[in-house]
Design a protein around this motif. Structure first.
Motif, mmCIF file in Angstrom:
data_model
loop_
_atom_site.group_PDB
_atom_site.id
_atom_site.type_symbol
_atom_site.label_atom_id
_atom_site.label_comp_id
_atom_site.label_asym_id
_atom_site.label_seq_id
_atom_site.Cartn_x
_atom_site.Cartn_y
_atom_site.Cartn_z
ATOM 1 N N MET A 41 31.829 42.962 37.230
ATOM 2 C CA MET A 41 32.317 41.728 36.645
ATOM 3 C C MET A 41 31.479 41.327 35.443
ATOM 4 O O MET A 41 32.014 40.927 34.391
ATOM 5 C CB MET A 41 32.300 40.594 37.676
ATOM 6 C CG MET A 41 32.933 39.302 37.163
ATOM 7 S SD MET A 41 32.795 37.902 38.293
ATOM 8 C CE MET A 41 31.125 37.357 37.939
ATOM 9 N N MET A 45 32.647 40.984 31.478
ATOM 10 C CA MET A 45 32.451 39.820 30.623
ATOM 11 C C MET A 45 31.831 40.241 29.288
ATOM 12 O O MET A 45 32.200 39.737 28.227
ATOM 13 C CB MET A 45 31.556 38.788 31.311
ATOM 14 C CG MET A 45 32.209 38.074 32.484
ATOM 15 S SD MET A 45 31.147 36.784 33.202
ATOM 16 C CE MET A 45 31.146 35.567 31.860
ATOM 17 N N CYS A 279 37.497 36.059 35.480
ATOM 18 C CA CYS A 279 37.554 37.505 35.635
ATOM 19 C C CYS A 279 38.413 37.864 36.836
ATOM 20 O O CYS A 279 38.340 37.211 37.871
ATOM 21 C CB CYS A 279 36.148 38.091 35.826
ATOM 22 S SG CYS A 279 35.044 37.831 34.413
ATOM 23 N N TRP A 287 37.798 45.405 36.682
ATOM 24 C CA TRP A 287 37.444 44.051 36.252
ATOM 25 C C TRP A 287 37.868 43.839 34.809
ATOM 26 O O TRP A 287 37.546 44.627 33.922
ATOM 27 C CB TRP A 287 35.937 43.816 36.362
ATOM 28 C CG TRP A 287 35.462 43.493 37.730
ATOM 29 C CD1 TRP A 287 34.881 44.356 38.612
ATOM 30 C CD2 TRP A 287 35.534 42.218 38.383
ATOM 31 N NE1 TRP A 287 34.590 43.695 39.786
ATOM 32 C CE2 TRP A 287 34.971 42.393 39.681
ATOM 33 C CE3 TRP A 287 36.015 40.966 38.026
ATOM 34 C CZ2 TRP A 287 34.875 41.338 40.599
ATOM 35 C CZ3 TRP A 287 35.915 39.925 38.925
ATOM 36 C CH2 TRP A 287 35.350 40.121 40.200
ATOM 37 N N CYS A 289 38.242 40.403 31.995
ATOM 38 C CA CYS A 289 37.885 38.991 31.832
ATOM 39 C C CYS A 289 38.550 38.373 30.615
ATOM 40 O O CYS A 289 38.926 39.056 29.662
ATOM 41 C CB CYS A 289 36.370 38.837 31.704
ATOM 42 S SG CYS A 289 35.428 39.495 33.108
ATOM 43 N N ALA A 314 43.012 36.853 30.007
ATOM 44 C CA ALA A 314 42.623 38.103 30.662
ATOM 45 C C ALA A 314 43.818 39.047 30.659
ATOM 46 O O ALA A 314 44.962 38.614 30.786
ATOM 47 C CB ALA A 314 42.170 37.836 32.091
#
Length: 367
Positions: A41, A45, A279, A287, A289, A314
């Motif tokens: 995660m 980001m 996210c 993942w 985000c 996202a």
């Protein structure tokens, strides 16, 4: 389950927040054939929001503070409240008010005040007007949502003139809405997160709750059975809503699969401010985000309209639906659907998790 064509917020307490948001407990991995990119995660980001590692950590902490301030101000401002959003460039929560005298209450909470014309209550009233006429919405209108920053209701559309006519007929004043040209064709995104199966189709575990887990409603109808883990759809709602409760005796932890190893701990379900990062974890693209653009959005799928969704930047793709969406360590929602993909970008909508918990009287599992 294949997707049908046209048928779906100075940093505070950084270390404390990350210790909970980026916990390293074990989580079941997806099958080798379905494994998405192994990016955590935090890594997502950095990639998707253009942040360094330290910036990503600071943003998680700042957004947590913004969420707390927003919750308090919504209550204290009452009818003067006109929406709020997190300004990532300033690292500040911005709160709109209809009475300049209310600005002192905003600044006292460390937020920035902005005076606007229309209150949140007024804008939400226009949303209700549009929702009441949703069956008459042109196919070219993807949906509608309140944009707090512009203090208007926005209608993404492929035909601006048609959207304007629709909004006017629904009773929304011209100065209170904006028809925005956008190539959106929202559709439900099936599967996502840790997989579960309904016959030969695959969807995702959203969040663990006492007695089972929640997911997207378009994944199955009430009474449908699942495998890996085994369970039964005890409740499902789609369209209108897009949520489901799957009752299961399987051991499901209050974490989200991190894919690069370990997991992300879920600590609660407080709403993140508009503009905050969000996210999502899905079995197709791992993942990914973005930021929260709006809450209480309406989206028009071919199967029917769904109201009350979280609109975000996202990306997602078919196979990511039903998966967990989280801001820091706070659960936000489960993936419903959207437009675009993770190669060119897109818009993704999430069914708020707190609505699901309320609808079925569920308790979110935390870790």
């Amino acid at each position: 389950m294949k997707t049908p064509k046209r048928t779906l917020f100075g940093s505070l307490a950084v270390a404390a927040v990350l210790a909970t948001a980026l916990g390293q407990q074990a989580s079941a991995a997806p099958s080798p054939d379905d494994a998405p990119p192994k990016v955590s995660m935090l890594g997502a980001m950095e990639r998707d929001l253009g942040l360094s590692e330290s910036q990503a950590k600071a943003r998680i902490a700042d957004e947590a503070q913004a969420s707390k301030a927003e919750k308090s101000l919504v209550k204290s401002l009452g009818a003067d409240y006109a929406g709020s959003w997190y300004d990532a460039k300033k690292g500040t929560l911005v709160v709109a008010v209809t009475d300049a005298a209310a600005a002192d209450a905003v600044t006292a909470k460390g937020a920035e005040a902005r005076t606007v014309e229309r209150s949140s209550s007024e804008l939400n009233g226009y949303m209700k007007d549009l929702n009441a006429k949703k069956s008459a919405a042109p196919d070219t209108v993807a949906g509608w949502y309140v944009d707090a920053e512009s203090n208007k209701v926005v209608l993404p559309t492929q035909d601006v003139a048609a959207a304007e006519t629709f909004a006017e007929k629904a009773g929304v004043p011209a100065e209170a809405f904006q028809a925005e040209a956008a190539p959106e064709r929202p559709q439900p995104l099936y599967q996502g997160g840790d997989a579960y199966y309904i016959g030969g189709a695959r969807c995702s575990i959203g969040f663990a709750v006492t007695g089972g887990f929640v997911s997207a409603g378009h994944c199955g109808t009430t009474g449908s059975t699942t495998s890996s883990p085994s369970g039964t759809f005890a409740g499902s709602s789609f369209p209108g809503n897009d949520y489901a409760f799957i009752r299961s005796s399987a051991s499901i932890t209050g974490t989200v699969n991190n894919y690069s190893g370990g997991s992300v701990a879920v600590r609660g379900s407080s709403n993140a401010a508009i503009g905050s990062s969000i996210c999502r974890s899905g079995s197709t693209t791992g993942w990914r985000c973005g930021t929260i653009q709006a809450r209480n959005s309406t989206v028009n799928y071919a199967e029917g309209s769904v109201t009350g969704l979280i609109r975000t930047t996202a990306c997602a793709e078919p196979g990511d639906s039903g998966g967990s969406a989280i801001s820091g360590n706070q659960a936000q929602g489960v993936t419903s659907g959207g437009s675009g993909n993770c190669s060119v970008g897109g818009t993704t909508y999430f069914q708020p998790v707190n609505e699901i918990l309320s609808a079925y009287g569920l308790t979110l599992k935390t870790s």
